[in-house]
Enzyme design. Structure first.
Site, short mmCIF file in Angstrom:
data_model
loop_
_atom_site.label_atom_id
_atom_site.label_comp_id
_atom_site.label_asym_id
_atom_site.label_seq_id
_atom_site.Cartn_x
_atom_site.Cartn_y
_atom_site.Cartn_z
N LYS A 13 0.81 -1.23 0.00
CA LYS A 13 0.00 0.00 0.00
C LYS A 13 0.84 1.27 0.00
O LYS A 13 0.60 2.18 -0.77
CB LYS A 13 -0.84 0.07 1.29
CG LYS A 13 -2.16 -0.59 1.26
CD LYS A 13 -2.98 -0.22 2.51
CE LYS A 13 -2.24 -0.06 3.81
NZ LYS A 13 -1.96 -1.23 4.60
N ARG A 88 -9.80 1.88 8.68
CA ARG A 88 -9.38 0.52 9.01
C ARG A 88 -10.45 -0.23 9.79
O ARG A 88 -10.26 -1.38 10.14
CB ARG A 88 -8.12 0.62 9.86
CG ARG A 88 -6.93 -0.12 9.31
CD ARG A 88 -5.77 0.14 10.24
NE ARG A 88 -4.61 -0.63 9.94
CZ ARG A 88 -3.58 -0.19 9.24
NH1 ARG A 88 -3.61 1.02 8.71
NH2 ARG A 88 -2.54 -0.95 9.08
N ARG A 127 11.89 -6.71 5.81
CA ARG A 127 12.01 -5.40 5.18
C ARG A 127 12.65 -4.34 6.08
O ARG A 127 12.54 -4.39 7.30
CB ARG A 127 10.64 -4.92 4.64
CG ARG A 127 9.68 -4.40 5.67
CD ARG A 127 8.37 -3.96 4.99
NE ARG A 127 7.42 -3.53 6.01
CZ ARG A 127 6.16 -3.18 5.76
NH1 ARG A 127 5.70 -3.22 4.53
NH2 ARG A 127 5.38 -2.81 6.74
N ARG A 161 11.12 -1.12 11.22
CA ARG A 161 9.98 -0.76 12.04
C ARG A 161 9.81 -1.69 13.23
O ARG A 161 9.98 -2.89 13.10
CB ARG A 161 8.70 -0.80 11.18
CG ARG A 161 8.34 0.54 10.58
CD ARG A 161 7.26 0.43 9.55
NE ARG A 161 6.04 -0.24 10.05
CZ ARG A 161 4.92 -0.34 9.35
NH1 ARG A 161 4.86 0.17 8.14
NH2 ARG A 161 3.88 -0.96 9.84
N ARG A 172 -1.21 -8.29 13.24
CA ARG A 172 -1.69 -7.25 12.32
C ARG A 172 -2.58 -7.86 11.24
O ARG A 172 -3.57 -7.27 10.83
CB ARG A 172 -0.50 -6.51 11.71
CG ARG A 172 0.12 -5.52 12.70
CD ARG A 172 1.56 -5.22 12.39
NE ARG A 172 1.77 -4.54 11.12
CZ ARG A 172 2.94 -4.47 10.49
NH1 ARG A 172 4.01 -5.04 11.03
NH2 ARG A 172 3.04 -3.83 9.36
P1 ADP Z 1 0.62 -1.82 7.88
O1 ADP Z 1 -0.52 -1.58 6.95
O2 ADP Z 1 1.82 -2.40 7.20
O3 ADP Z 1 0.25 -2.57 9.15
P2 ADP Z 1 0.68 0.98 8.77
O4 ADP Z 1 1.90 1.80 8.77
O5 ADP Z 1 -0.44 1.39 7.89
O6 ADP Z 1 1.21 -0.46 8.40
O7 ADP Z 1 0.09 0.86 10.27
C1 ADP Z 1 0.91 0.50 11.35
C2 ADP Z 1 0.09 0.48 12.65
O8 ADP Z 1 -0.46 1.78 12.91
C3 ADP Z 1 -1.14 -0.44 12.67
O9 ADP Z 1 -0.80 -1.77 12.99
C4 ADP Z 1 -1.99 0.23 13.74
O10 ADP Z 1 -1.54 -0.08 15.04
C5 ADP Z 1 -1.75 1.71 13.52
N1 ADP Z 1 -2.75 2.33 12.61
C6 ADP Z 1 -2.49 2.90 11.41
N2 ADP Z 1 -3.63 3.36 10.84
C7 ADP Z 1 -4.63 3.08 11.70
C8 ADP Z 1 -6.04 3.29 11.70
N3 ADP Z 1 -6.67 3.88 10.66
N4 ADP Z 1 -6.77 2.88 12.78
C9 ADP Z 1 -6.17 2.29 13.81
N5 ADP Z 1 -4.85 2.05 13.89
C10 ADP Z 1 -4.08 2.44 12.85
#
Ligand code: ADP
Ligand code: ZN
Length: 219
Positions: A13, A88, A127, A161, A172
């Protein structure tokens, strides 16, 4: 053009959103990046988010909705935005609809990258990123040409990360299937959802996303 990009952790993404940002002149809004910036700052939001992110859990809806609301008005979003990591949950999707309505905006496309869970665990576990320019690497799929040196900018500093490890990835993915996947039905009913195979090469996925954006909407 206002777009939501859906896809499991590791689906690419972030990379794809950056490419679309450049190609279409719209702003990438990554809630993950915003939260990581808050963690780095040590703000109150950041402290709450840090623990949850490390556990692979979602941060509370109200917190993330407030965060998004502040950036939608940014000058960078003048020609549109691509949401990466938001919504989400179904309540977040509903809150987004309300926000957009208030601003007299609408969603044009929701693009969902379809990927395979086991491949995501492998992708994510290896990664890492250049700390200087943000170029992404992978231990087995894309190591730097000279070990320890960024191909793009020559920096020797990289970061990994905190939530990119096999245990957290499984959490996740679980959160994605349980809390995020139901959103696609929400958008499918409105006729704005396109599903895209996310297992092809990165360039193929970019092509397919671009095609879906340029296609006439069904509805
Ligand atoms: P990925 O899609 O690879 O898990 P992201 O960088 O999008 O990585 O998100 C990392 C973390 O940030 C998620 O596991 C969550 O804890 C938090 N997060 C990000 N966006 C949201 C959201 N819209 N609602 C709730 N938690 C979020
Ligand atoms: Zn670099």
């Amino acid at each position: 053009m206002n777009i939501v990009l859906l896809g499991a952790p590791g689906s690419g993404k972030g990379t794809q959103a950056k490419r679309l940002e450049e190609a279409f002149g719209i702003a990438q809004l990554s809630t993950g990046d915003m939260l990581r910036a808050e963690v780095k700052k040590g703000s109150k939001i950041g402290r709450t988010a840090d623990t949850l992110m490390r556990a692979g859990q979602l941060v509370p809806d109200n917190l993330i909705i407030a965060l998004i609301e502040t950036v939608l008005d940014d000058e960078a979003c003048r020609d549109g935005f691509i949401l990466d990591g938001f919504p989400r949950t179904v309540p977040q999707a509903e809150a987004l609809d309300v926000m957009l309505e208030t601003k007299a905006l609408k969603l044009d496309r929701v693009l969902e990258l379809e990927v395979d869970d086991e491949a995501m665990v492998e992708r994510i576990s290896g990664r890492f990123t250049c700390a200087n320019c943000g170029e992404g690497y992978h231990d087995s799929f894309k190591p730097p040409q000279t070990p320890g040196v960024c191909d793009v900018c020559g920096s020797t500093e990289f970061f990994h990360r905190a939530d990119d490890n096999a245990t957290t990835v499984r959490e996740r993915l679980k959160a994605y299937h349980l809390q995020t996947e139901p959103i696609s039905a929400y958008y499918e009913k409105r006729g704005i959802l396109t599903r895209i195979d996310g297992m092809g090469g990165m360039d193929q996925v970019t092509k397919d996303l671009t095609k879906a954006i340029e296609a006439q909407p069904q509805g």
